[in-house]
Design a protein around this motif. Sequence first.
Motif, PDB file in Angstrom:
ATOM      1  N   TRP A  38       4.122   0.135   1.210  1.00 43.57           N
ATOM      2  CA  TRP A  38       3.607  -0.839   0.253  1.00 43.57           C
ATOM      3  C   TRP A  38       3.740  -0.321  -1.178  1.00 43.57           C
ATOM      4  O   TRP A  38       3.637   0.882  -1.408  1.00 43.57           O
ATOM      5  N   LYS A  39       3.959  -1.257  -2.112  1.00 46.52           N
ATOM      6  CA  LYS A  39       4.005  -0.936  -3.539  1.00 46.52           C
ATOM      7  C   LYS A  39       3.014  -1.812  -4.295  1.00 46.52           C
ATOM      8  O   LYS A  39       2.825  -2.972  -3.950  1.00 46.52           O
ATOM      9  N   PRO A  40       2.390  -1.267  -5.361  1.00 50.65           N
ATOM     10  CA  PRO A  40       1.475  -2.075  -6.170  1.00 50.65           C
ATOM     11  C   PRO A  40       2.210  -3.225  -6.840  1.00 50.65           C
ATOM     12  O   PRO A  40       3.358  -3.078  -7.258  1.00 50.65           O
ATOM     13  N   SER A  41       1.537  -4.348  -6.946  1.00 50.67           N
ATOM     14  CA  SER A  41       2.142  -5.536  -7.533  1.00 50.67           C
ATOM     15  C   SER A  41       1.348  -6.017  -8.747  1.00 50.67           C
ATOM     16  O   SER A  41       1.879  -6.112  -9.846  1.00 50.67           O
ATOM     17  N   TYR A 161      -0.696  -5.557  -3.209  1.00 52.22           N
ATOM     18  CA  TYR A 161       0.462  -4.742  -2.857  1.00 52.22           C
ATOM     19  C   TYR A 161       1.459  -5.597  -2.085  1.00 52.22           C
ATOM     20  O   TYR A 161       1.052  -6.511  -1.357  1.00 52.22           O
TER      21      TYR A 161
END
Length: 165
Positions: A38-41, A161
Amino acid sequence: MKNSKLLFLATILIIGIYSCSNDNESDIISNDMIVGIWKPSVEIYFMPDGTQISQDFNDCIKTNTFNFKGNGNFISATFDQDSNGNCVETSGHSQIIEARWEKLRDMKYRITTKAKINNQTQTIVLEPDAIIFQDINTMRISYDETQYYQGVKIERIYFEYVRIE
């Protein structure tokens, strides 16, 4: 012909099981929705009047990754801007010894990290208020913390995320 297909399939399964058992990971595998990278959005603030305010993370923070593995292990790579505006890895000052995640119940998770910080082993436990999946590729993490936006107390804050793998 049918027997050779079954033999081939059995061989592939045995190789798959053997290769999985040699990667030093636990045999317990979870198919929980949290499993993945997961990546921060975006940060989303819910204000007392019902309005929502979205704040994008800066490009440096958007390079963070959080990898929740199916065996309960957790790996992260975190970055932030230093005083010169350079994007630097923030975990450089500590050595992660072990990081694990577990599902406590619906929408409730615990992440436990053991790290060596300044030559001392410390255990850090993170239990967000809730982890909500908007869909299979969008995860919102909610915290019960008093926060303010432009002088107004925020009702609830979500860190959103997106799944990249």
